[in-house]
Design a protein around this motif. Sequence first.
Motif: not given
Length: 298
Positions: A4-8, A23-27, A56-61, A180-182
């Motif tokens: 997650i980058t610059n979320l407003n 960021s939240a890494p896999a595993g 910007n929000i991405t998951f696995n790029n 990836t767990i939040i």
Amino acid sequence: MLKITNLNKSFGSKNVLKNISFSAPAGKITGFIGKNGSGKTTTFHSILNFIDYSGNITFNNKRIDENSYANIRYLPEERSLMPKLTVYSQVKYLANLKGMSTTEVKSELPKWLDRLQVVGKMNDKIKSLSKGNQQKIQLIATLIHKPDLIILDEPFSGLDPVNTDLLKQVILAEQERGATIIFSDHSMNNVEELCDNVIMINNGLKVLDGSIQDVRESFGLTRIFVRTPMTETELANLPHVISVNLTKNGSYRLVIDDEQAGKELYSLLTKGEYIRTFNQEAPTLDEIFKMKVGETIA
């Protein structure tokens, strides 16, 4: 990895999320904490594209869109099972939406019911189950198709300690699988036990970001636990001691103003003699949480 980058996000004139990046890494299990109204749910809804946002929000790029949803599952704080459906029909309906076949559901659901020790059968209606067992069904529906990104909002709410431990083991198994767990919870003990990293937001701003241990130690080793024949008054009069409390296990908890004072206090407390306990530690995550939301820590 979730990035997650610059979320407003604003609702009218109210700015709810203010330039949030993490960021939240896999595993790994990433704790996401904050007081009520801090912006946690808005962040989750942004990740899931439930609401419009800037940033910007991405998951696995890749940006998250309708093509990503099959690999993402969200367990909301407010449960959403349909009471008139059977356990099988409910799980099958949700799993089918994620691309899991009916044959796979028939095969996997009994294993999950046994794994989570659900008191109920596949053909029982949801409304006939206890609240705790309904919660287990909701978790099964969340995890049965093996999603790559899992967002859990208060998953232990209302559960007894035995069932909480059962769910914890399931979450740890999903981590081992590489998901990836939040994880969001109001119990900082659960966050410390389960999570590798922690993010905290307060009033829409990110105020903590790092590993549990790094976050704790960034606040200094300012807690000393000691067993001593000295009285509470004598301890309170020692240099650098801010406060003293007697804990339930019989040791004293000293809050000090400088972690470097530990050596001096050790000498003053032991006087060259044996004492059963002297531990110098960082504040707990629960203490840090209260500091960050402005509550007083004694």
